[in-house]
Design a protein around this motif. Structure first.
Motif, mmCIF file in Angstrom:
data_model
loop_
_atom_site.group_PDB
_atom_site.id
_atom_site.type_symbol
_atom_site.label_atom_id
_atom_site.label_comp_id
_atom_site.label_asym_id
_atom_site.label_seq_id
_atom_site.Cartn_x
_atom_site.Cartn_y
_atom_site.Cartn_z
ATOM 1 N N GLY A 1 25.545 14.445 0.605
ATOM 2 C CA GLY A 1 26.204 14.627 1.892
ATOM 3 C C GLY A 1 26.642 16.044 2.201
ATOM 4 N N VAL A 2 26.369 16.991 1.281
ATOM 5 C CA VAL A 2 26.800 18.378 1.469
ATOM 6 C C VAL A 2 25.600 19.230 1.856
ATOM 7 N N ASN A 3 25.743 20.020 2.929
ATOM 8 C CA ASN A 3 24.703 20.953 3.347
ATOM 9 C C ASN A 3 24.727 22.144 2.387
ATOM 10 N N LEU A 4 23.609 22.372 1.682
ATOM 11 C CA LEU A 4 23.582 23.409 0.650
ATOM 12 C C LEU A 4 23.802 24.796 1.231
ATOM 13 N N SER A 5 23.264 25.054 2.423
ATOM 14 C CA SER A 5 23.473 26.360 3.059
ATOM 15 C C SER A 5 24.953 26.580 3.340
ATOM 16 N N VAL A 6 25.596 25.553 3.874
ATOM 17 C CA VAL A 6 27.029 25.643 4.174
ATOM 18 C C VAL A 6 27.824 25.838 2.897
ATOM 19 N N ALA A 7 27.456 25.092 1.841
ATOM 20 C CA ALA A 7 28.189 25.193 0.571
ATOM 21 C C ALA A 7 28.083 26.592 -0.010
ATOM 22 N N LEU A 8 26.901 27.203 0.051
ATOM 23 C CA LEU A 8 26.725 28.556 -0.476
ATOM 24 C C LEU A 8 27.559 29.559 0.306
ATOM 25 N N VAL A 9 27.597 29.410 1.624
ATOM 26 C CA VAL A 9 28.393 30.312 2.454
ATOM 27 C C VAL A 9 29.880 30.119 2.186
ATOM 28 N N GLU A 10 30.331 28.857 2.137
ATOM 29 C CA GLU A 10 31.754 28.574 1.917
ATOM 30 C C GLU A 10 32.212 29.053 0.544
ATOM 31 N N ASN A 11 31.310 29.072 -0.436
ATOM 32 C CA ASN A 11 31.665 29.521 -1.779
ATOM 33 C C ASN A 11 31.419 31.003 -1.989
ATOM 34 N N ALA A 12 31.290 31.739 -0.875
ATOM 35 C CA ALA A 12 31.150 33.198 -0.907
ATOM 36 C C ALA A 12 29.956 33.642 -1.745
ATOM 37 N N LEU A 13 28.867 32.870 -1.660
ATOM 38 C CA LEU A 13 27.648 33.211 -2.382
ATOM 39 C C LEU A 13 26.520 33.596 -1.439
ATOM 40 N N SER A 14 26.793 33.578 -0.141
ATOM 41 C CA SER A 14 25.751 33.889 0.818
ATOM 42 C C SER A 14 26.374 34.318 2.142
ATOM 43 N N LYS A 15 25.574 35.043 2.925
ATOM 44 C CA LYS A 15 25.989 35.463 4.261
ATOM 45 C C LYS A 15 25.153 34.734 5.300
ATOM 46 N N VAL A 16 25.713 34.587 6.495
ATOM 47 C CA VAL A 16 25.029 33.882 7.576
ATOM 48 C C VAL A 16 24.080 34.830 8.287
ATOM 49 N N HIS A 17 22.860 34.352 8.514
ATOM 50 C CA HIS A 17 21.875 35.142 9.247
ATOM 51 C C HIS A 17 22.017 34.879 10.742
ATOM 52 N N PHE A 18 21.693 35.872 11.561
ATOM 53 C CA PHE A 18 21.900 35.722 12.999
ATOM 54 C C PHE A 18 21.009 34.626 13.592
ATOM 55 N N THR A 19 19.894 34.304 12.897
ATOM 56 C CA THR A 19 19.022 33.251 13.422
ATOM 57 C C THR A 19 19.683 31.877 13.369
ATOM 58 N N ALA A 20 20.784 31.743 12.610
ATOM 59 C CA ALA A 20 21.472 30.459 12.538
ATOM 60 C C ALA A 20 22.225 30.131 13.813
ATOM 61 N N GLU A 21 22.361 31.106 14.724
ATOM 62 C CA GLU A 21 23.099 30.875 15.969
ATOM 63 C C GLU A 21 22.493 29.756 16.790
ATOM 64 N N ARG A 22 21.188 29.506 16.615
ATOM 65 C CA ARG A 22 20.527 28.483 17.417
ATOM 66 C C ARG A 22 20.611 27.094 16.783
ATOM 67 N N SER A 23 21.182 27.000 15.570
ATOM 68 C CA SER A 23 21.210 25.713 14.890
ATOM 69 C C SER A 23 22.510 24.965 15.169
ATOM 70 N N SER A 24 22.461 23.650 14.895
ATOM 71 C CA SER A 24 23.644 22.809 15.107
ATOM 72 C C SER A 24 24.697 23.029 14.030
ATOM 73 N N TYR A 25 24.339 23.778 12.967
ATOM 74 C CA TYR A 25 25.291 24.018 11.880
ATOM 75 C C TYR A 25 25.967 25.387 12.006
ATOM 76 N N TYR A 26 25.711 26.102 13.112
ATOM 77 C CA TYR A 26 26.187 27.477 13.180
ATOM 78 C C TYR A 26 27.712 27.568 13.102
ATOM 79 N N LYS A 27 28.421 26.710 13.830
ATOM 80 C CA LYS A 27 29.883 26.782 13.824
ATOM 81 C C LYS A 27 30.436 26.552 12.417
ATOM 82 N N THR A 28 29.862 25.599 11.714
ATOM 83 C CA THR A 28 30.319 25.316 10.343
ATOM 84 C C THR A 28 30.034 26.500 9.424
#
Length: 842
Positions: free
Chosen positions: A545-572
């Motif tokens: 139930g956990v989005n791996l991309s979100v988990a990596l970002v929340e755990n300070a292991l990754s940065k958000v790419h600008f292309t994510a602005e078009r996705s439904s997960y961008y706010k998270t």
């Protein structure tokens, strides 16, 4: 052992016991018992065995045979044995040579006359024929004989024909092995160490005692049995006192508790008694914390190996003790040479074994008990045995279940057979043998007579055309189950899609960079959205139930790419990144938040960042990409290479022992004769293996004989791959091969194997786009190419890059005016240029 002495009773004679004819002399016949011979022997056995006696020697023959009297007890006042035999009618008195003045001889004659008068023993009327045993020296069907008495105690000393050759059962008593007497060519016997002691130990407790025998099994027409003494089990006692060792192949049929025998043997080993006086435990050099520990399973390497994470954070590969995963013979493997061999899917039951391990262990804590450390081996030129690195072999259990035993019981692995003196084995070896016996009996897995399972899996990793065909199905499927087969980096994985039975390369959406490599071979849900030009699928992964991309970002292991602005997960993703920045953890540890007014100013007038760093250009590709090494880490690479080559020189790899597989890291011998770290990119055949040198960026096709396993101390976990791929910013790569080749030649001449300054300008589809400066003059390499009319400018629309774009366009205009190289033709217009390159019209 104390010395032995044979005393023959004077003045009497008993019947001779039966004898079997020598097998080497088939003409001779078996000799039966004489009447009352066995009864006389039994009378003495019951009276004397285990008792103290006193004896006198009256006569000693030339051949050394001694005749005399034997008395029960410690002096001659005890019962005279010869008199007792005569009194019971079990012996004759030798009257020849009787002297009347010898009271002992006279008394024997009187006792014989009394026995005759009383009709005792041999003097009884008509009873002699019932005293001869009907002996059988062989059994027509020993298996049926054993089955009829299986696990039923049988008296070992009886005189009915049913219980045949009790003494022979003792010779088949093969649950353990004692030192023996070796017969030499001249007929003499040479005892092994402790052989005489072991023989005396057993004889002094069992010889001619009343015992019980339990018939255990009858493999290959040989009867196996256990001897029980009223005081206990002689087998356990021999093992405990260090007179014997357990025999593996027969332990599985032992019904009295094999664990007792192993415990007795272990006790002798620990005390180093007798045959174990020089014994060294396989784990003697390990601390207690290294022998037993709890760890988390991070990866299933194979059906007999896992990678665990220790409490210290260290990763360790553990091999399951004493089992062998499913395998296939070489000729079977080479049946279809045109088809690439994939062990996981092509070896019967390999996939089922791996799946069992994955479902049972991944992400869970297990108990690990190290049984032994298997030393590294090298392949012999005259043997087919392959080379292996050092292995830590252990018993792995979870919830009280021994994983190796579970695999074997399901027929998904087999048990390794060892030499009898090889002590490096599982601490639960008997349970493994018993589990394998059950699997064979029930026809499980590898032992099944049914057709083996076939897994038809399409590998479309990097296959652009195949990927395009699968894309619509994967998109329509929405969330689908997927197994992570391999992790290239935190955002690039290889997935197995069970429903579609295909392997794909998968890129996590919404991230620009990732600083962790999760090694979990786990079941996830994939949600594919698109595909890049290289045939890699892009989408989201969900685990529990956990989005791996979100988990990596929340755990300070990754940065958000600008292309994510078009996705439904961008706010998270954005909120997770903001929270990580505020915590200043990991990649945000040195993050300095700028004042609000400065942020507003930058957002309005964003400037290009010029942060040049020193790099060393190691390779330039035909596509005008290039690879560099950071000067800052150059010393680390040099030290690693020096140490690695020194170790390889001391223990050279065995030529031909390495089987290359795509994606594997290895070491390869380059044309200069030195070894370098590499990654296998493609395997056409053993003679043609495509490798990429991860620290230098060059590629080569080599035979597998120039490849070897990379020592663990020099893997990418010790030092990451040092070659990084880049492309030139602001310029178009010429599509015309001749023009591009000329540009590449210029670059090779100017910058290859030189130190330059590099600045990342913007991201690209496959690698970052950068500007490169000469270290001494600080001239822009790409801009020089534009000014020389070698390449055309790629116009970027980002506002913060317009200053650089303008500078490049000005350089292009000057090249046009001077009609340099691609602009050398007379009349032309910009729109005359082909959209893919420099095929300009005159």
């Amino acid at each position: 052992p104390p010395p032995e002495r044979q005393i023959n009773l004077s003045n009497i004679r008993t019947g001779a016991l039966a004898r079997r004819a020598p097998q080497s002399q088939p003409d001779q016949k078996d000799t039966p018992d004489e009447p009352y011979a066995f009864q006389a022997r039994e009378f003495l056995r019951k009276m004397l065995i285990g008792k103290e006696v006193c004896f006198t020697v009256e006569v000693k023959t030339v051949l050394g045979r001694e005749y005399g009297m034997v008395y029960l007890g410690r002096d001659t006042t005890g019962e005279n044995i010869a008199e007792s035999l005569v009194k019971e009618g079990l012996a004759n008195v030798r009257r020849e040579g009787i002297r009347g003045n010898n009271p002992d001889q006279v008394r024997l004659c009187d006792l014989e006359d009394q026995a005759k008068a009383s009709k005792k023993g041999m003097w009884a009327e008509g009873g002699a024929t019932n005293t001869v045993r009907d002996l059988k020296y062989s059994i027509d069907n020993p298996r049926n004989f054993v089955d009829s008495l299986h696990q039923k105690p049988v008296n070992g000393m009886t005189h009915t024909h049913t219980h045949v050759r009790a003494v022979s059962l003792f010779s088949y008593w093969s649950l353990l092995k004692c030192p023996t007497f070796k017969r030499e060519m001249d007929g003499t016997e040479t005892p092994e160490p402790f052989a005489a002691e072991a023989k005396f130990f057993t004889e002094s407790r069992l010889l001619q005692r009343d015992v019980q025998i339990i018939l255990e099994s009858c493999p290959n027409q040989v009867i196996l049995g256990t001897i029980l003494h009223p005081n206990g089990n002689i087998t356990e006692l021999l093992l405990k006192e260090g007179f014997a060792r357990c025999v593996d192949w027969s332990m599985a049929v032992y019904t009295q508790g094999a664990e007792k025998l192993r415990a007795a043997e272990k006790s002798a080993k620990e005390r180093k008694v007798r045959i174990w006086k020089d014994y060294v435990a396989p784990t003697a050099n390990l601390d207690q914390k290294d022998r037993q520990f709890v760890a988390k399973v991070m990866q299933v390497v194979n059906a007999d190996a896992i990678v665990v994470k220790l409490n210290s954070g260290e990763y360790k590969t553990i091999h399951l003790s004493s089992i062998r995963p499913p395998r296939i013979e070489g000729e079977e493997k080479n049946k279809d040479k045109d088809k690439r061999f994939r062990p996981l899917y092509d070896i019967p039951y390999m996939f089922e074994a791996r799946e069992f391990m994955r479902k049972k262990l991944i992400g869970k804590k297990v108990n690990v008990t190290v049984d032994y450390i298997r030393a590294a081996t090298t392949a012999s030129e005259t043997s087919s045995v392959p080379a292996f690195a050092e292995r830590t072999c252990a018993t792995v259990s979870i919830g009280g279940i021994n994983i190796a035993e579970a695999l074997v019981s399901k027929g998904l692995a087999t048990v390794i057979r060892y030499r009898q003196d090889d002590d490096q084995r599982s601490s639960h070896y008997d349970e493994l043998l018993a589990a394998e016996a059950r699997a064979i009996k029930n026809g499980k897995g590898l032992h099944s007579k049914k057709e083996v399972p076939i897994h038809r899996v399409a590998d479309i990793s990097g296959e652009t055309q195949k990927a395009k065909q699968f894309l619509p199905f994967l998109q329509r499927a929405g969330r689908s189950e997927a197994v992570v087969e391999y992790v290239f980096s935190g955002s690039r994985l290889k997935l197995y899609m069970p429903k579609e039975t295909c392997l794909i390369t998968f890129l996590l959406a919404g991230k620009v960079s990732c600083f962790v490599t999760p090694s979990r071979l786990s079941l996830m849900e994939s949600q594919i959205e698109s595909m890049d030009k290289a045939g890699n699928f892009i989408g989201w992964l969900h685990i529990e139930g956990v989005n791996l991309s979100v988990a990596l970002v929340e755990n300070a292991l990754s940065k958000v790419h600008f292309t994510a602005e078009r996705s439904s997960y961008y706010k998270t993703l954005a909120s997770g990144e903001e929270a990580a920045r505020l915590r200043k953890e990991k990649i945000w540890a040195n993050y300095e938040e700028k004042p609000v007014e400065e942020v507003v100013h930058v957002s309005e007038e964003k400037e290009r960042t010029a942060n040049y760093r020193a790099v060393y250009v190691t390779e330039i590709t035909d596509a005008m990409h290039f690879y560099t090494q950071d000067v800052e880490t150059g010393t680390q690479l040099e030290n690693l290479m020096e140490t690695m080559r020194s170790e390889i020189a001391s223990q050279p790899p065995v030529e031909g022992s390495y089987a290359a597989r795509r994606g594997d890291y290895c070491i390869a011998k380059f044309a200069d004769g030195e070894w370098y770290r590499a990654r296998v990119e493609k395997v056409e055949s053993p003679a043609k293996v495509h490798v990429f040198y991860i620290d230098y960026g060059n590629r080569e096709v080599v035979p597998s004989t120039r490849l070897a396993v990379i020592p663990p101390a020099f893997s990418t976990r010790t030092l990451a791959a040092q070659a990084t791929e880049y492309a030139f910013a602001y310029i178009q790569v010429p599509q015309d091969e001749d023009v591009r080749a000329e540009v590449v030649d210029n670059l090779v001449r100017d910058i290859q194997n030189t130190q330059c300054l590099l600045n990342v300008e913007y991201s690209g589809a496959s690698c970052p786009h950068v500007t490169l400066q000469f270290a001494d003059s600080k001239d822009d390499v790409g801009l020089n190419l534009v000014k020389e009319g070698m390449v055309m400018v790629e116009v970027r629309k980002e506002k913060h890059l317009q200053k650089m774009v303008t500078e490049y366009l000005n350089g292009q205009d000057s090249a046009k005016s001077a009609r340099l190289n691609i602009w050398r033709y007379g009349d032309f217009r910009d729109d005359d240029a082909d959209e893919f390159g420099y095929k300009l019209k005159k």
